[in-house]
Design a protein around this motif. Structure first.
Motif, PDB file in Angstrom:
ATOM      1  N   LYS A 133      53.524   7.508  43.694  1.00 52.25           N
ATOM      2  CA  LYS A 133      54.697   8.258  43.251  1.00 52.25           C
ATOM      3  C   LYS A 133      55.925   7.354  43.232  1.00 52.25           C
ATOM      4  N   LEU A 134      56.085   6.536  44.257  1.00 50.33           N
ATOM      5  CA  LEU A 134      57.211   5.596  44.320  1.00 50.33           C
ATOM      6  C   LEU A 134      57.137   4.604  43.164  1.00 50.33           C
ATOM      7  N   THR A 135      55.949   4.066  42.907  1.00 53.41           N
ATOM      8  CA  THR A 135      55.771   3.074  41.844  1.00 53.41           C
ATOM      9  C   THR A 135      56.068   3.671  40.463  1.00 53.41           C
ATOM     10  N   HIS A 136      55.529   4.844  40.193  1.00 50.77           N
ATOM     11  CA  HIS A 136      55.791   5.514  38.906  1.00 50.77           C
ATOM     12  C   HIS A 136      57.287   5.810  38.753  1.00 50.77           C
ATOM     13  N   HIS A 137      57.917   6.238  39.826  1.00 55.89           N
ATOM     14  CA  HIS A 137      59.334   6.568  39.771  1.00 55.89           C
ATOM     15  C   HIS A 137      60.173   5.339  39.421  1.00 55.89           C
ATOM     16  N   LEU A 206      64.957  10.329  47.655  1.00 53.89           N
ATOM     17  CA  LEU A 206      63.578  10.814  47.545  1.00 53.89           C
ATOM     18  C   LEU A 206      62.680  10.298  48.663  1.00 53.89           C
ATOM     19  N   PHE A 207      62.882   9.023  49.064  1.00 56.39           N
ATOM     20  CA  PHE A 207      61.980   8.398  50.026  1.00 56.39           C
ATOM     21  C   PHE A 207      62.672   7.948  51.312  1.00 56.39           C
ATOM     22  N   ASN A 208      63.965   8.186  51.398  1.00 57.92           N
ATOM     23  CA  ASN A 208      64.713   7.868  52.617  1.00 57.92           C
ATOM     24  C   ASN A 208      64.661   6.380  52.955  1.00 57.92           C
ATOM     25  N   ILE A 209      64.685   5.540  51.931  1.00 60.28           N
ATOM     26  CA  ILE A 209      64.724   4.089  52.117  1.00 60.28           C
ATOM     27  C   ILE A 209      65.751   3.495  51.159  1.00 60.28           C
TER      28      ILE A 209
END
Length: 245
Positions: A133-137, A206-209
């Motif tokens: 999901k992170l990569t696609h985003h 979205l990912f808190n990073i």
């Protein structure tokens, strides 16, 4: 700080760190490397470049000082780390070295290990959906902002996945990475750097990073390489003006 400043940036300080570790807990450096090389092929996990050395030093430092640190609040995405294959890898290291790691340390060392190795999309793991999901985003945002379309999307996805999985754990667990080419990349590929940095802004909520410049510079190389590999095309943008009476 010691790990980042003395080990990664200045290798001549290895001897100082070695001496510190010998005094602290019998210096497990050489034994640890032998164990890691043995297990690496067994688990089909591969370190990136010289990261195996970094992981060995970091493991020793963390093991020597873990009683003074609390790593339990770093897993902000609540990843079930104990279900990852890398967790079993650390358990085997513990067994071979005949040392005892508490659960807190096991989780942190697992994160350190993942942060030092290449992510493999073809390996099923409990974090695969999240990293995908992170990569696609990131890819979608970069293509949208840059008005670009990568023809070989799947190939770039796998390459980015291999980098973003360890990057995710580095950022979650505040594990420093030093990119000696960051300033050069930022200068020579300035426009690419700005595009990637802008694309990553939506990752934080979205990912808190939050990606730092060292991490961004590595991603710039992936996107730049894919673009000039002639497997992408630019989407023309149109300007229009609305005239009201």
């Amino acid at each position: 700080y010691i790990y980042n400043e003395l080990i990664i940036k200045n290798t001549k300080f290895h001897r100082i760190i070695d001496y510190f570790l010998i005094l602290k807990h019998e210096n497990l450096l050489s034994k640890l490397k032998d164990v890691i090389l043995l297990l690496e092929s067994q688990y089909d996990i591969h370190f990136v470049g010289a990261r195996i050395e970094e992981f060995i030093y970091l493991t020793n430092i963390v093991y020597a000082s873990h009683q003074y640190n609390n790593f339990s609040n770093m897993n902000r995405l609540n990843i079930p780390i104990h279900q990852l294959p890398e967790y079993n890898f650390i358990l085997d290291i513990e067994k071979y070295l005949q040392v005892e790691f508490d659960e807190n340390l096991l989780i942190y060392l697992t994160a350190c290990f993942i942060s030092s190795s290449a992510g493999n999309y073809h390996v099923d793991s409990v974090d695969k959906e999240m990293v995908s999901k992170l990569t696609h985003h990131v890819m979608s945002r970069f293509q949208y902002i840059g008005c670009l379309h990568y023809d070989d999307y799947d190939e770039l996805f796998i390459r980015l996945y291999s980098h973003l999985r360890p990057a995710l754990y580095r950022l979650l667990f505040y594990i420093s990475i030093y990119n000696p080419l960051a300033l050069q990349i930022k200068t020579e590929y300035h426009h690419f750097f700005i595009l990637v940095k802008e694309a990553l802004k939506t990752v934080t909520p979205l990912f808190n990073i939050t990606f730092n410049d060292d991490e961004i510079a590595y991603l710039v190389l992936h996107f730049q390489s894919a673009l000039f590999g002639k497997k992408s095309k630019q989407i023309s943008s149109h300007r229009c003006a609305i005239i009201c009476d």
